[in-house]
Write an enzyme that holds these catalytic residues in place. Structure first.
Site, PDB file in Angstrom:
ATOM      1  CG  PHE A  64      36.784  28.512  37.428  1.00 23.87           C
ATOM      2  CD1 PHE A  64      36.003  27.575  38.081  1.00 23.87           C
ATOM      3  CD2 PHE A  64      38.085  28.170  37.065  1.00 23.87           C
ATOM      4  CE1 PHE A  64      36.513  26.318  38.374  1.00 23.87           C
ATOM      5  CE2 PHE A  64      38.593  26.928  37.342  1.00 23.87           C
ATOM      6  CZ  PHE A  64      37.811  25.993  38.015  1.00 23.87           C
ATOM      7  CB  ILE A  65      40.195  30.562  40.483  1.00 25.59           C
ATOM      8  CG1 ILE A  65      40.587  29.559  39.387  1.00 25.59           C
ATOM      9  CG2 ILE A  65      41.017  30.306  41.757  1.00 25.59           C
ATOM     10  CD1 ILE A  65      42.033  29.654  38.910  1.00 25.59           C
ATOM     11  CG  ASP A 122      35.037  40.033  38.172  1.00 24.09           C
ATOM     12  OD1 ASP A 122      35.552  38.953  38.524  1.00 24.09           O
ATOM     13  OD2 ASP A 122      34.833  40.335  36.979  1.00 24.09           O
ATOM     14  N   GLY A 147      34.283  37.330  34.310  1.00 19.82           N
ATOM     15  CA  GLY A 147      33.610  36.869  35.527  1.00 19.82           C
ATOM     16  C   GLY A 147      32.102  36.876  35.292  1.00 19.82           C
ATOM     17  CE1 TYR A 190      47.685  35.603  31.223  1.00 17.91           C
ATOM     18  CE2 TYR A 190      48.449  33.340  30.988  1.00 17.91           C
ATOM     19  CZ  TYR A 190      47.756  34.301  31.694  1.00 17.91           C
ATOM     20  OH  TYR A 190      47.143  33.967  32.883  1.00 17.91           O
TER      21      TYR A 190
END
Ligand code: UDP
Length: 338
Positions: free
Chosen positions: A11-12, A31, A36, A149
């Site tokens: 997205f970004i 990617d 993605g 994370y």
């Protein structure tokens, strides 16, 4: 400039690709399409200045070639969403720690500047927002997957700073707070695309916990502007910057705002955290960035209001049929407020 974006189909990454192509740069994305999507770069696929490589950043041979051929790297490839973090912690830890190590090691081989995208999760459950870059980190026990994370991304930051300190690798670190906008999938549990999808389909809006936890949502276009400006700003090297909005909203208020702006008949339902994630799940009550550092460095601040952001997302989801899936039942308000 030849730019490499890891996680460029996300997205970004896809919005960053658009912005860099618009500035006249040559953009290569790498990617593995784990989160993605091809649709995210379909519109630039045939541009002569755009190249894509479907591969994992764990493939050192491919990464060596890609990094040797570029001038700078935006390292965005990472794990997406709290649900993934809770359900697949091995994948998350390996991708964050090993993936970033590979990128930094090879970047250092060719001395390529790296902009590392880190996260506001770094601050953990620090209960004293707004968070400044030098604030302490407050984490729960290792038996709670969520904190893996935060810790993995902290290792990424340590490693990037260490490469700079010991080997003079130019690195810039950014901590992204909640980033939203068109093209963000509702599949990974992020609250804004999920609420908008639910509202457009007339399904119940799922508020986790008591809904009094709050967040600040920043438009991806504002975020991308910060990323590209920081990359060009020499004094940003070896520094860490918060990027986010300061317009705070509780999740319950957000649910009501989404219902209102989509004119949806959806009802709000509260779901306990242990049902949504896992038993013992710990959430942040509030998460807000202190933006003094980035304002001072590059005079950046967000331009979109929450309403402007929601309208942008609603408009896109309505036009594409709610994330490219089934067509939504309702028409959204399209007035844009910024
Ligand atoms: N959330 C929610 N309903 C959903 C998805 C998320 O109430 O369907 C809540 C979530 O528990 C958190 C907030 O919304 O308190 C933001 O969640 P998100 O995953 O978007 O971001 P993060 O937790 O990383 O801030």
């Amino acid at each position: 400039m030849k730019v490499l974006i890891t996680g460029g189909a996300g997205f970004i990454g896809s919005h960053l690709t658009d912005a860099l192509l618009q500035k006249g740069h040559q953009v290569t994305i790498v990617d593995d399409l784990s989160t993605g999507r091809m649709e995210n770069f379909q519109h630039v696929r045939h541009y002569p200045n755009f190249h894509f490589v479907i591969e994992s950043i764990m493939n050192e041979t491919v990464m060596d070639r890609l990094i040797s051929e570029c001038d700078v790297i935006y390292h965005l490839a990472s794990a997406v969403g709290v649900e993934l973090i809770v359900n697949h912690p091995v994948e998350v830890i390996e991708r964050c720690v090993i993936g970033t190590h590979i990128v930094l090691k090879i970047a250092n081989r060719y001395k390529r500047k790296v902009l590392l995208t880190s996260t506001s999760e770094i601050y953990g459950k620090n209960s004293n927002p707004p968070f400044s870059e030098e604030d302490d980190r407050v984490l729960g026990p290792t038996t709670r997957s969520r904190w893996s994370y935060s810790s993995s991304k902290a290792i990424d930051e340590f490693l990037a700073l260490a490469y700079h300190k010991e080997m003079d690798l130019p690195v810039v670190i950014v901590r992204l707070f909640n980033t939203v906008g068109p093209r963000q999938s509702d599949q990974y549990g992020m609250v804004v695309p999920r609420f908008v999808t639910q509202a457009l389909k007339g399904e119940p809006i799922t508020v986790y916990g008591d809904g009094e936890q709050s967040r600040c949502f920043c438009h991806v276009k504002d975020v991308v502007r910060a990323l590209t400006t920081l990359m060009e700003h020499e004094a940003a090297v070896s520094e860490i910057f918060n990027i986010g909005s300061q317009e705070e909203v509780t999740i319950m208020q957000l649910a009501k705002r989404v219902i209102e702006r989509t004119a949806s008949k959806s009802q709000v339902v509260k779901i306990p955290y242990e049902q949504a994630y896992e038993s013992g799940f710990e959430d942040m009550r509030s998460r807000k960035p202190n933006l003094n550092k980035i304002k001072k460095a590059i005079n950046w601040q967000p331009t979109y209001s929450l309403d402007g952001i929601l309208d942008d997302i609603i408009q896109e989801m309505t036009a594409t049929g709610s994330n490219g899936k089934s067509a939504p039942a309702r028409t959204a308000k399209t007035a844009k407020t910024r």
